[in-house]
Design an enzyme around this catalytic site. Sequence first.
Site, mmCIF file in Angstrom:
data_model
loop_
_atom_site.group_PDB
_atom_site.id
_atom_site.type_symbol
_atom_site.label_atom_id
_atom_site.label_comp_id
_atom_site.label_asym_id
_atom_site.label_seq_id
_atom_site.Cartn_x
_atom_site.Cartn_y
_atom_site.Cartn_z
ATOM 1 N N SER A 134 34.376 32.464 46.715
ATOM 2 C CA SER A 134 35.656 32.801 46.099
ATOM 3 C C SER A 134 36.729 33.125 47.138
ATOM 4 O O SER A 134 37.918 33.171 46.813
ATOM 5 C CB SER A 134 35.490 33.996 45.144
ATOM 6 N N GLY A 145 34.640 31.615 41.249
ATOM 7 C CA GLY A 145 35.159 30.556 42.107
ATOM 8 C C GLY A 145 36.528 30.935 42.633
ATOM 9 O O GLY A 145 37.117 31.935 42.208
ATOM 10 N N GLY A 182 40.705 30.508 43.759
ATOM 11 C CA GLY A 182 41.972 29.906 43.382
ATOM 12 C C GLY A 182 42.448 30.164 41.965
ATOM 13 O O GLY A 182 41.949 31.030 41.243
ATOM 14 N N CYS A 192 34.328 36.172 36.345
ATOM 15 C CA CYS A 192 35.458 36.028 37.279
ATOM 16 C C CYS A 192 36.312 34.798 36.934
ATOM 17 O O CYS A 192 37.011 34.809 35.936
ATOM 18 C CB CYS A 192 34.945 35.987 38.715
ATOM 19 N N HIS A 250 32.079 41.290 38.902
ATOM 20 C CA HIS A 250 30.812 40.638 39.236
ATOM 21 C C HIS A 250 29.628 41.517 38.841
ATOM 22 O O HIS A 250 29.248 42.429 39.584
ATOM 23 C CB HIS A 250 30.751 40.332 40.737
ATOM 24 N N GLU A 255 26.589 40.729 38.880
ATOM 25 C CA GLU A 255 25.467 40.512 39.803
ATOM 26 C C GLU A 255 25.581 41.385 41.043
ATOM 27 O O GLU A 255 24.627 41.541 41.808
ATOM 28 C CB GLU A 255 25.368 39.028 40.190
#
Length: 366
Positions: A46, A220, A222, A247, A332, A334
């Site tokens: 990211s 990811g 952008g 995200c 996130h 995770e």
Amino acid sequence: MLQRQLILEDGTVFIGEGFGSEENTSGEVVFNTGMTGYQEVISDPSYCGQIVLMTYPLVGNYGINRDDFETVTPFIQGFIVKEYCEQPSNFRSDESLNTFLKANDIPGIAGIDTRKLTKIIRQHGTMKGCITSMDEPVEQVIERLRKTPEQTDLVQQTSTIKPYVVPGRGHRIVLVDFGMKHGILRELTKRDCHVTVVPYNYGAENILRLKPDGIMLTNGPGDPKDVPEAIEMIKEIIGKVPLFGICLGHQLLALACGADTEKMKFGHRGANHPVKDLEKGKTYMTSQNHSYAVTNKSINQTDLQITQIALNDHSIEGIRHTVYPAFSVQYHPESSPGPEDTNQLFDDFMQMIEQINAKNEEEVYA
């Protein structure tokens, strides 16, 4: 040590010591407030196209190890620290931060006033910058930075090219890779899921042909609006298969449902962001890395419900579809690196899949 300069597009110049690669680099300068986790930050896809400033003053003291990578190939453009440690002390350490950055052609700069730089970004917002040699004319660099257009192919750079399978005996999950952190894959395999990872532009028809029990939309880099094919894919599959977005996947789900996104002034990056769960009345500490957010006003025109908000700025951190089995979070769960407060969201996803499967079985035998 070789002196290098960090030049921002607003004309600000910092002089420091170069480490890592000696190549010149440019990108969007952002800051991360985590006290640890620099290895995961460097290897997080990211951060593609960005130069990352760590606000914690000492970086590299526990080295680099084989276990904490979030991707095989780092996509970060550059690394800024107050001080880096050349001789790490950690039984897991395989090499120093300096040698790792050199091996991966990532330039770094140390010894600058990182507090001042952070304040500049907080006041004026993220901006383009360049880590370069001392003999490069400052005015030329500034002009080049100002003329450089925003990158729109970041997801294309970080996504897998071809589908691949990580076998398991549990639920069959299609993981749409927009620049996936390996932490997401680890959480699914920990639950014995059979995971098929597909590229960002894998169409809805191809995904449904795989007969998944659930679909995950990953993180990811952008602007989510730079991935229109993913938005169209989500529109076609929502309601047919349970969805869980993280995200960038969260932003894409919102756009597919008619909401809107906008670029934040300086984004959220770090492992210490408080988020309130509006449904449970609980507050969690979360790991975050994003420049864009779903706008509050746009949610009112959709079938989405806000489930979580950031306590620092009240931006949207979680949404749930009120009609179809689909939900997402901006942070996130995770947690690589970061607290594991919200790890149960993967269990919630498994439970959603089981409920849908049970309902489908009842309809078949009714």
